[in-house]
Write a protein that holds these residues in place. Sequence first.
Motif, PDB file in Angstrom:
ATOM      1  N   GLN A 534       0.828  -1.205   0.000  1.00  0.00           N
ATOM      2  CA  GLN A 534       0.000   0.000   0.000  1.00  0.00           C
ATOM      3  C   GLN A 534       0.869   1.264   0.000  1.00  0.00           C
ATOM      4  OE1 GLN A 534      -3.740   0.186   2.370  1.00  0.00           O
ATOM      5  NE2 GLN A 534      -2.674   1.759   3.554  1.00  0.00           N
ATOM      6  N   LYS A 535       1.898   1.268   0.840  1.00  0.00           N
ATOM      7  CA  LYS A 535       2.767   2.441   0.954  1.00  0.00           C
ATOM      8  C   LYS A 535       3.496   2.710  -0.366  1.00  0.00           C
ATOM      9  CE  LYS A 535       6.617   4.247   3.731  1.00  0.00           C
ATOM     10  NZ  LYS A 535       7.531   3.965   4.874  1.00  0.00           N
ATOM     11  N   LYS A 536       4.078   1.663  -0.947  1.00  0.00           N
ATOM     12  CA  LYS A 536       4.841   1.835  -2.188  1.00  0.00           C
ATOM     13  C   LYS A 536       3.926   2.154  -3.363  1.00  0.00           C
ATOM     14  CE  LYS A 536       8.989   1.745  -4.020  1.00  0.00           C
ATOM     15  NZ  LYS A 536      10.078   2.636  -3.547  1.00  0.00           N
ATOM     16  N   PHE A 537       2.718   1.586  -3.352  1.00  0.00           N
ATOM     17  CA  PHE A 537       1.758   1.875  -4.416  1.00  0.00           C
ATOM     18  C   PHE A 537       1.418   3.365  -4.424  1.00  0.00           C
ATOM     19  CE2 PHE A 537      -2.682   2.088  -5.984  1.00  0.00           C
ATOM     20  CZ  PHE A 537      -2.485   1.564  -7.251  1.00  0.00           C
ATOM     21  N   ARG A 538       1.163   3.931  -3.251  1.00  0.00           N
ATOM     22  CA  ARG A 538       0.877   5.371  -3.160  1.00  0.00           C
ATOM     23  C   ARG A 538       2.088   6.190  -3.635  1.00  0.00           C
ATOM     24  NH1 ARG A 538      -1.733   5.639   2.952  1.00  0.00           N
ATOM     25  NH2 ARG A 538      -3.815   4.815   2.446  1.00  0.00           N
ATOM     26  N   TYR A 539       3.287   5.708  -3.285  1.00  0.00           N
ATOM     27  CA  TYR A 539       4.496   6.411  -3.703  1.00  0.00           C
ATOM     28  C   TYR A 539       4.591   6.472  -5.226  1.00  0.00           C
ATOM     29  CZ  TYR A 539       9.414   6.979  -4.951  1.00  0.00           C
ATOM     30  OH  TYR A 539      10.588   7.393  -5.557  1.00  0.00           O
ATOM     31  N   TYR A 540       4.360   5.340  -5.880  1.00  0.00           N
ATOM     32  CA  TYR A 540       4.432   5.319  -7.347  1.00  0.00           C
ATOM     33  C   TYR A 540       3.390   6.255  -7.953  1.00  0.00           C
ATOM     34  CZ  TYR A 540       7.649   1.325  -7.473  1.00  0.00           C
ATOM     35  OH  TYR A 540       8.748   0.506  -7.358  1.00  0.00           O
ATOM     36  N   LEU A 541       2.183   6.242  -7.378  1.00  0.00           N
ATOM     37  CA  LEU A 541       1.122   7.116  -7.909  1.00  0.00           C
ATOM     38  C   LEU A 541       1.524   8.585  -7.790  1.00  0.00           C
ATOM     39  CD1 LEU A 541      -2.196   5.454  -6.647  1.00  0.00           C
ATOM     40  CD2 LEU A 541      -1.201   5.376  -8.936  1.00  0.00           C
ATOM     41  N   GLU A 542       2.120   8.904  -6.666  1.00  0.00           N
ATOM     42  CA  GLU A 542       2.581  10.289  -6.472  1.00  0.00           C
ATOM     43  C   GLU A 542       3.627  10.654  -7.520  1.00  0.00           C
ATOM     44  OE1 GLU A 542       4.286  13.106  -2.853  1.00  0.00           O
ATOM     45  OE2 GLU A 542       4.629  10.931  -2.807  1.00  0.00           O
ATOM     46  N   GLN A 543       4.544   9.717  -7.790  1.00  0.00           N
ATOM     47  CA  GLN A 543       5.591   9.961  -8.775  1.00  0.00           C
ATOM     48  C   GLN A 543       5.005  10.132 -10.181  1.00  0.00           C
ATOM     49  OE1 GLN A 543       9.105  10.268  -8.113  1.00  0.00           O
ATOM     50  NE2 GLN A 543       8.123  10.528  -6.115  1.00  0.00           N
ATOM     51  N   PHE A 544       3.942   9.403 -10.475  1.00  0.00           N
ATOM     52  CA  PHE A 544       3.338   9.474 -11.807  1.00  0.00           C
ATOM     53  C   PHE A 544       2.389  10.667 -11.976  1.00  0.00           C
ATOM     54  CE2 PHE A 544       3.755   4.590 -11.863  1.00  0.00           C
ATOM     55  CZ  PHE A 544       5.037   4.678 -12.379  1.00  0.00           C
ATOM     56  N   GLY A 545       2.127  11.374 -10.875  1.00  0.00           N
ATOM     57  CA  GLY A 545       1.255  12.537 -10.964  1.00  0.00           C
ATOM     58  C   GLY A 545      -0.228  12.200 -10.907  1.00  0.00           C
ATOM     59  N   TYR A 546      -0.582  11.139 -10.218  1.00  0.00           N
ATOM     60  CA  TYR A 546      -1.995  10.764 -10.059  1.00  0.00           C
ATOM     61  C   TYR A 546      -2.713  11.832  -9.243  1.00  0.00           C
ATOM     62  CZ  TYR A 546      -6.106   8.071  -8.612  1.00  0.00           C
ATOM     63  OH  TYR A 546      -7.386   7.648  -8.382  1.00  0.00           O
ATOM     64  N   SER A 547      -3.909  12.244  -9.682  1.00  0.00           N
ATOM     65  CA  SER A 547      -4.578  13.354  -8.996  1.00  0.00           C
ATOM     66  C   SER A 547      -6.086  13.183  -8.853  1.00  0.00           C
ATOM     67  CB  SER A 547      -4.298  14.662  -9.753  1.00  0.00           C
ATOM     68  OG  SER A 547      -4.785  14.582 -11.090  1.00  0.00           O
ATOM     69  N   SER A 548      -6.630  12.059  -9.247  1.00  0.00           N
ATOM     70  CA  SER A 548      -8.089  11.899  -9.238  1.00  0.00           C
ATOM     71  C   SER A 548      -8.672  11.835  -7.841  1.00  0.00           C
ATOM     72  CB  SER A 548      -8.498  10.650 -10.018  1.00  0.00           C
ATOM     73  OG  SER A 548      -8.265  10.819 -11.392  1.00  0.00           O
ATOM     74  N   THR A 549      -7.926  11.338  -6.892  1.00  0.00           N
ATOM     75  CA  THR A 549      -8.413  11.261  -5.510  1.00  0.00           C
ATOM     76  C   THR A 549      -7.230  11.370  -4.565  1.00  0.00           C
ATOM     77  OG1 THR A 549      -9.800   9.976  -4.000  1.00  0.00           O
ATOM     78  CG2 THR A 549      -8.230   8.748  -5.320  1.00  0.00           C
ATOM     79  N   LEU A 550      -7.504  11.642  -3.297  1.00  0.00           N
ATOM     80  CA  LEU A 550      -6.430  11.776  -2.324  1.00  0.00           C
ATOM     81  C   LEU A 550      -5.711  10.441  -2.148  1.00  0.00           C
ATOM     82  CD1 LEU A 550      -8.241  13.914   0.428  1.00  0.00           C
ATOM     83  CD2 LEU A 550      -6.563  14.689  -1.257  1.00  0.00           C
ATOM     84  N   LEU A 551      -4.390  10.485  -2.126  1.00  0.00           N
ATOM     85  CA  LEU A 551      -3.605   9.262  -2.010  1.00  0.00           C
ATOM     86  C   LEU A 551      -3.883   8.533  -0.702  1.00  0.00           C
ATOM     87  CD1 LEU A 551      -0.143  10.380  -3.447  1.00  0.00           C
ATOM     88  CD2 LEU A 551      -1.971   9.128  -4.595  1.00  0.00           C
ATOM     89  N   SER A 574     -11.407   7.512 -10.759  1.00  0.00           N
ATOM     90  CA  SER A 574     -10.205   7.887 -11.503  1.00  0.00           C
ATOM     91  C   SER A 574     -10.532   8.256 -12.942  1.00  0.00           C
ATOM     92  CB  SER A 574      -9.196   6.724 -11.502  1.00  0.00           C
ATOM     93  OG  SER A 574      -8.867   6.343 -10.186  1.00  0.00           O
ATOM     94  N   SER A 575      -9.823   9.259 -13.445  1.00  0.00           N
ATOM     95  CA  SER A 575      -9.954   9.619 -14.851  1.00  0.00           C
ATOM     96  C   SER A 575      -9.311   8.525 -15.695  1.00  0.00           C
ATOM     97  CB  SER A 575      -9.260  10.953 -15.108  1.00  0.00           C
ATOM     98  OG  SER A 575      -7.862  10.824 -14.894  1.00  0.00           O
ATOM     99  N   ALA A 576      -9.538   8.584 -16.994  1.00  0.00           N
ATOM    100  CA  ALA A 576      -8.987   7.564 -17.892  1.00  0.00           C
ATOM    101  C   ALA A 576      -7.465   7.521 -17.816  1.00  0.00           C
ATOM    102  CB  ALA A 576      -9.450   7.816 -19.315  1.00  0.00           C
ATOM    103  N   SER A 577      -6.834   8.707 -17.850  1.00  0.00           N
ATOM    104  CA  SER A 577      -5.372   8.732 -17.814  1.00  0.00           C
ATOM    105  C   SER A 577      -4.845   8.317 -16.444  1.00  0.00           C
ATOM    106  CB  SER A 577      -4.856  10.132 -18.178  1.00  0.00           C
ATOM    107  OG  SER A 577      -5.360  11.096 -17.272  1.00  0.00           O
ATOM    108  N   ASP A 578      -5.570   8.678 -15.384  1.00  0.00           N
ATOM    109  CA  ASP A 578      -5.131   8.285 -14.043  1.00  0.00           C
ATOM    110  C   ASP A 578      -5.292   6.784 -13.822  1.00  0.00           C
ATOM    111  OD1 ASP A 578      -4.008  10.479 -12.912  1.00  0.00           O
ATOM    112  OD2 ASP A 578      -5.759  11.138 -11.793  1.00  0.00           O
ATOM    113  N   TYR A 579      -6.265   6.194 -14.503  1.00  0.00           N
ATOM    114  CA  TYR A 579      -6.393   4.743 -14.355  1.00  0.00           C
ATOM    115  C   TYR A 579      -5.187   4.038 -14.971  1.00  0.00           C
ATOM    116  CZ  TYR A 579      -8.085   0.019 -14.190  1.00  0.00           C
ATOM    117  OH  TYR A 579      -8.180  -1.327 -13.924  1.00  0.00           O
ATOM    118  N   ILE A 580      -4.651   4.597 -16.055  1.00  0.00           N
ATOM    119  CA  ILE A 580      -3.431   4.039 -16.650  1.00  0.00           C
ATOM    120  C   ILE A 580      -2.280   4.154 -15.651  1.00  0.00           C
ATOM    121  CG2 ILE A 580      -1.780   4.222 -18.544  1.00  0.00           C
ATOM    122  CD1 ILE A 580      -4.580   3.173 -19.300  1.00  0.00           C
TER     123      ILE A 580
END
Length: 670
Positions: A534-551, A574-580
């Motif tokens: 869970q922790k590392k998954f959130r980290y990767y999302l942050e690095q990729f610029g995920y913004s659809s919902t709070l991490l 999640s938006s289409a691009s954020d789902y990717i």
Amino acid sequence: MSQLTINALKINIVTNKGVFGTFSNFVKGLNVVRAKNSTGKSSYINSILYALGVEELLGGTNGKTMKPVLREELTYQNNSYKVIESNVELQISNANNDSITIRRWITSVTREERLIEVEFGPSLTEGKKFKKQDFYVHLSGSAQNEAGFHSFLVEFLGWELPFVPSFEGKERLLYIQTLFPLFFIEQIKGWSSFYAQTNTNYGIRELSTRAIEFILGLDVLSNSKLKEKLRIEKALITQEWSNLVTLIKEKADAVAATVVGLSDKPDLLSNYEIFVYDKNQNLISLREKISESVLEYNQRSNVVRSIKDIEKEHEAKINEVEDKVLALQSEANSIRQDIYSSTINQSTLEENLVQLQQDLKSNQDAKKLLDLGSDKNLYVAKGICPTCNQKIHETLLPQDIEFQPMTLEENIKYIKDQLATLKFAISQSKGGTNEKNKRFRAVSEALEEERRRVRSLKLELREDPRMLSNLDIEETLNLKWRIKELEETENSFEEIGRKLETLKQQWQQHLIETTKIPEEFFSKLDKTKLEMLQKKFRYYLEQFGYSSTLLEDITISHDKFTPVVRGFDIRFDSSASDYIRLRWAFALVLNFISNQYGGNHPKLIIMDEPGQQQMNINSTGKLFELLSGLEGQSIIASSLTLKEIEGVTEGVSVNVIDLGDDYIMKPLLI
């Protein structure tokens, strides 16, 4: 340790105008395969799946899953060429750096699609010849037999695939095909789900969960398997026990016997006894009844008497039996009345049960509506009891009672307790009625027997005194038949008893195995893995610029091991691009956790066109950067220009394979 590294790929296509194809070398770390859209990039990537015999990810099996360019017709410089024969060659290595070259034909006159040739050496990169062996795929036994390719491949890669629960209640092998969706993301379905399942689930229950558990190396996989095994085992033992109990009761009913101490469910301390009625309608053990009958038979069979010898005995018996008939008649009437009363009582209890069940449902519905703050024009919203239609003030008792009335919640609990009591009373009533019916049957049979004896005694007294007593002989023969019936029944009970003892031993072993299951579903290491997942998954999302919902709202489900937001499917938030981006992060985090904490990930990630949904170029660059930092190998097929790839991979260790802007399949020999 498991590992799959792609060393080289070669596609060979023989056409009516020469040989076409392509060849590429790969390195450990990040490989970016660059080609223009619609030039054969997906065919190139998917041929890796085909060579490994896992093309089911593409929606089918064998050559038909490959594009027409590889099996029918290819185009080069505006000219069309008919495909005569084609194959794919794939060189791979494992954690021990052992290399093999896999060769599989897509279309051929002599080589079947389900035949795979393995050359035991790096023939593509060294240009040498090595020992060869043929295997088969997509046939029965290909996953377990010695000549099956997937059986060979699993061993080569260092995997020990587990057997997991199936829908049939048995166990099935977690086939190698079920694992690839977690690290091979093909372009058509791969980006639509965290686990793009193949067209078949192989009869495996919760397939995606089992696959993720294996890739992460979770201890819960073995725990789940053990629990499922014990669940099935319990059901089988319970069913067999129930069958034996039913058989015992049927045989007991056949001789008007009563069974005492027999549990309906497996019970280690269950010791049952069989009782039957004696001449005085008292319960005695079956063995006592047999002994009593044998003694009487021996006494009767030693003497053959005439009617004259037993005349006075008959006259005395007539009076005795007539008195007994009256007593039995009275007892039968009394038992019949008891049965009638019990039936009426049972019927009343069952009616009360139905009413209580309805009351429970009504009050549960009432509570649900009140909890939801219902203000509609409903009884409960207006404070009307759903059961008696009387006015209530969030309670179900009159307001003038001088003690605190029960709330809806308390009343629901009270009704549930009443239901439990009522069900127990009904069960007891049925058991009592059944025993009364047995006694009534025994008394009725005894009554009929005594009436017959009276008639026979009176009839025999009218016969010639010098004749032998037919009644005496008949009763002796009937007694002999009765002894035989009772002994056969006793033997049956002994045989069934031995089977019950065997089941008791199985049940005891089952209970012992049950105690071995950890009290907590996840082991300590499992918890660590899931926390870091869970922790590392959130980290990767942050690095990729995920913004659809709070991490911080994103968690990893502990039943399916996929991301959720507040317990719901994250795709809806999640938006289409954020789902990717989510899909990127999930693929990377499985690799990371397996490598860092122990698991079965092959240390390989393959993505076909990760720049879906017009993905931001900077996000793609971050993906390349993070992939290059992972242990193992990644192969990314991209339609970015060479300049764009060079721009986003500056400072990143990457092997760029530029296949150009024309069709990938080019002449190899002219």
